[in-house]
Write a protein that holds these residues in place. Structure first.
Motif, PDB file in Angstrom:
ATOM      1  N   MET A   1       0.824  -1.194   0.000  1.00  0.00           N
ATOM      2  CA  MET A   1       0.000   0.000   0.000  1.00  0.00           C
ATOM      3  C   MET A   1       0.865   1.253   0.000  1.00  0.00           C
ATOM      4  O   MET A   1       0.472   2.252  -0.574  1.00  0.00           O
ATOM      5  CB  MET A   1      -0.840  -0.020   1.263  1.00  0.00           C
ATOM      6  N   LEU A   2       2.022   1.188   0.668  1.00  0.00           N
ATOM      7  CA  LEU A   2       2.902   2.352   0.720  1.00  0.00           C
ATOM      8  C   LEU A   2       3.391   2.718  -0.678  1.00  0.00           C
ATOM      9  O   LEU A   2       3.434   3.900  -1.044  1.00  0.00           O
ATOM     10  CB  LEU A   2       4.091   2.072   1.641  1.00  0.00           C
ATOM     11  N   PHE A   3       3.730   1.703  -1.465  1.00  0.00           N
ATOM     12  CA  PHE A   3       4.194   1.925  -2.834  1.00  0.00           C
ATOM     13  C   PHE A   3       3.120   2.630  -3.658  1.00  0.00           C
ATOM     14  O   PHE A   3       3.397   3.595  -4.375  1.00  0.00           O
ATOM     15  CB  PHE A   3       4.556   0.569  -3.456  1.00  0.00           C
ATOM     16  N   THR A   4       1.883   2.199  -3.526  1.00  0.00           N
ATOM     17  CA  THR A   4       0.770   2.810  -4.242  1.00  0.00           C
ATOM     18  C   THR A   4       0.525   4.228  -3.759  1.00  0.00           C
ATOM     19  O   THR A   4       0.263   5.127  -4.561  1.00  0.00           O
ATOM     20  CB  THR A   4      -0.501   1.963  -4.041  1.00  0.00           C
ATOM     21  N   ILE A  36      -7.887   5.465  -9.893  1.00  0.00           N
ATOM     22  CA  ILE A  36      -7.043   4.298  -9.623  1.00  0.00           C
ATOM     23  C   ILE A  36      -6.852   4.123  -8.125  1.00  0.00           C
ATOM     24  O   ILE A  36      -6.881   2.992  -7.611  1.00  0.00           O
ATOM     25  CB  ILE A  36      -5.695   4.436 -10.362  1.00  0.00           C
ATOM     26  N   SER A  37      -6.675   5.214  -7.401  1.00  0.00           N
ATOM     27  CA  SER A  37      -6.496   5.123  -5.950  1.00  0.00           C
ATOM     28  C   SER A  37      -7.749   4.591  -5.272  1.00  0.00           C
ATOM     29  O   SER A  37      -7.665   3.732  -4.384  1.00  0.00           O
ATOM     30  CB  SER A  37      -6.129   6.486  -5.368  1.00  0.00           C
ATOM     31  N   LEU A  38      -8.904   5.083  -5.680  1.00  0.00           N
ATOM     32  CA  LEU A  38     -10.155   4.596  -5.093  1.00  0.00           C
ATOM     33  C   LEU A  38     -10.376   3.121  -5.399  1.00  0.00           C
ATOM     34  O   LEU A  38     -10.797   2.355  -4.524  1.00  0.00           O
ATOM     35  CB  LEU A  38     -11.337   5.421  -5.593  1.00  0.00           C
ATOM     36  N   ALA A  39     -10.094   2.717  -6.617  1.00  0.00           N
ATOM     37  CA  ALA A  39     -10.254   1.308  -6.975  1.00  0.00           C
ATOM     38  C   ALA A  39      -9.311   0.427  -6.163  1.00  0.00           C
ATOM     39  O   ALA A  39      -9.699  -0.654  -5.707  1.00  0.00           O
ATOM     40  CB  ALA A  39      -9.998   1.119  -8.469  1.00  0.00           C
ATOM     41  N   LEU A  42     -10.631   0.176  -2.523  1.00  0.00           N
ATOM     42  CA  LEU A  42     -11.792  -0.712  -2.459  1.00  0.00           C
ATOM     43  C   LEU A  42     -11.385  -2.169  -2.632  1.00  0.00           C
ATOM     44  O   LEU A  42     -11.895  -3.051  -1.941  1.00  0.00           O
ATOM     45  CB  LEU A  42     -12.821  -0.315  -3.515  1.00  0.00           C
ATOM     46  N   PHE A  43     -10.467  -2.434  -3.542  1.00  0.00           N
ATOM     47  CA  PHE A  43     -10.014  -3.804  -3.794  1.00  0.00           C
ATOM     48  C   PHE A  43      -9.288  -4.363  -2.574  1.00  0.00           C
ATOM     49  O   PHE A  43      -9.552  -5.486  -2.135  1.00  0.00           O
ATOM     50  CB  PHE A  43      -9.102  -3.833  -5.020  1.00  0.00           C
ATOM     51  N   VAL A  44      -8.381  -3.594  -2.001  1.00  0.00           N
ATOM     52  CA  VAL A  44      -7.629  -4.056  -0.838  1.00  0.00           C
ATOM     53  C   VAL A  44      -8.557  -4.210   0.367  1.00  0.00           C
ATOM     54  O   VAL A  44      -8.435  -5.166   1.141  1.00  0.00           O
ATOM     55  CB  VAL A  44      -6.461  -3.084  -0.530  1.00  0.00           C
ATOM     56  N   GLY A  45      -9.498  -3.290   0.527  1.00  0.00           N
ATOM     57  CA  GLY A  45     -10.454  -3.399   1.627  1.00  0.00           C
ATOM     58  C   GLY A  45     -11.307  -4.643   1.512  1.00  0.00           C
ATOM     59  O   GLY A  45     -11.611  -5.302   2.510  1.00  0.00           O
ATOM     60  N   ILE A  47     -10.424  -7.447   0.012  1.00  0.00           N
ATOM     61  CA  ILE A  47      -9.570  -8.605   0.296  1.00  0.00           C
ATOM     62  C   ILE A  47      -9.371  -8.759   1.800  1.00  0.00           C
ATOM     63  O   ILE A  47      -9.409  -9.868   2.333  1.00  0.00           O
ATOM     64  CB  ILE A  47      -8.207  -8.464  -0.421  1.00  0.00           C
ATOM     65  N   LYS A  48      -9.168  -7.637   2.501  1.00  0.00           N
ATOM     66  CA  LYS A  48      -8.947  -7.709   3.953  1.00  0.00           C
ATOM     67  C   LYS A  48     -10.197  -8.228   4.672  1.00  0.00           C
ATOM     68  O   LYS A  48     -10.086  -8.908   5.689  1.00  0.00           O
ATOM     69  CB  LYS A  48      -8.563  -6.339   4.505  1.00  0.00           C
ATOM     70  N   LYS A  49     -11.380  -7.905   4.167  1.00  0.00           N
ATOM     71  CA  LYS A  49     -12.617  -8.398   4.801  1.00  0.00           C
ATOM     72  C   LYS A  49     -12.755  -9.912   4.653  1.00  0.00           C
ATOM     73  O   LYS A  49     -13.312 -10.572   5.511  1.00  0.00           O
ATOM     74  CB  LYS A  49     -13.837  -7.723   4.186  1.00  0.00           C
ATOM     75  N   ARG A  50     -12.261 -10.441   3.556  1.00  0.00           N
ATOM     76  CA  ARG A  50     -12.408 -11.872   3.300  1.00  0.00           C
ATOM     77  C   ARG A  50     -11.364 -12.726   4.017  1.00  0.00           C
ATOM     78  O   ARG A  50     -11.508 -13.927   4.092  1.00  0.00           O
ATOM     79  CB  ARG A  50     -12.317 -12.144   1.803  1.00  0.00           C
ATOM     80  N   GLN A  51     -10.317 -12.104   4.542  1.00  0.00           N
ATOM     81  CA  GLN A  51      -9.280 -12.849   5.256  1.00  0.00           C
ATOM     82  C   GLN A  51      -9.792 -13.253   6.632  1.00  0.00           C
ATOM     83  O   GLN A  51     -10.429 -12.454   7.310  1.00  0.00           O
ATOM     84  CB  GLN A  51      -8.009 -12.009   5.403  1.00  0.00           C
ATOM     85  N   PRO A  52      -9.499 -14.458   7.056  1.00  0.00           N
ATOM     86  CA  PRO A  52      -9.955 -14.892   8.403  1.00  0.00           C
ATOM     87  C   PRO A  52      -9.142 -14.245   9.513  1.00  0.00           C
ATOM     88  O   PRO A  52      -8.098 -13.768   9.372  1.00  0.00           O
ATOM     89  CB  PRO A  52      -9.739 -16.404   8.386  1.00  0.00           C
TER      90      PRO A  52
END
Length: 52
Positions: A1-4, A36-39, A42-45, A47-52
């Motif tokens: 995320m820092l790179f982005t 691109i930043s918003l996408a 949203l994509f990372v968020g 993925i984080k919700k789906r992680q146990p």
């Protein structure tokens, strides 16, 4: 995320410079960076919700 985030900040700085110089392409770059930043957020968020 820092790179982005670093690329997003660089894109915003570039677009502000272009807009202040009177070049209309700065608005296009700013819009692209924002979309691109918003996408990415949203994509990372999602993925984080789906992680146990």
């Amino acid at each position: 995320m820092l790179f982005t985030a670093l690329f997003a900040i660089a894109g915003i700085i570039l677009s502000v410079f272009l807009i202040s110089a009177g070049i209309g392409g700065g608005w296009v770059i700013l819009g692209m960076v924002v979309c691109i930043s918003l996408a990415t957020v949203l994509f990372v968020g999602d993925i984080k919700k789906r992680q146990p």
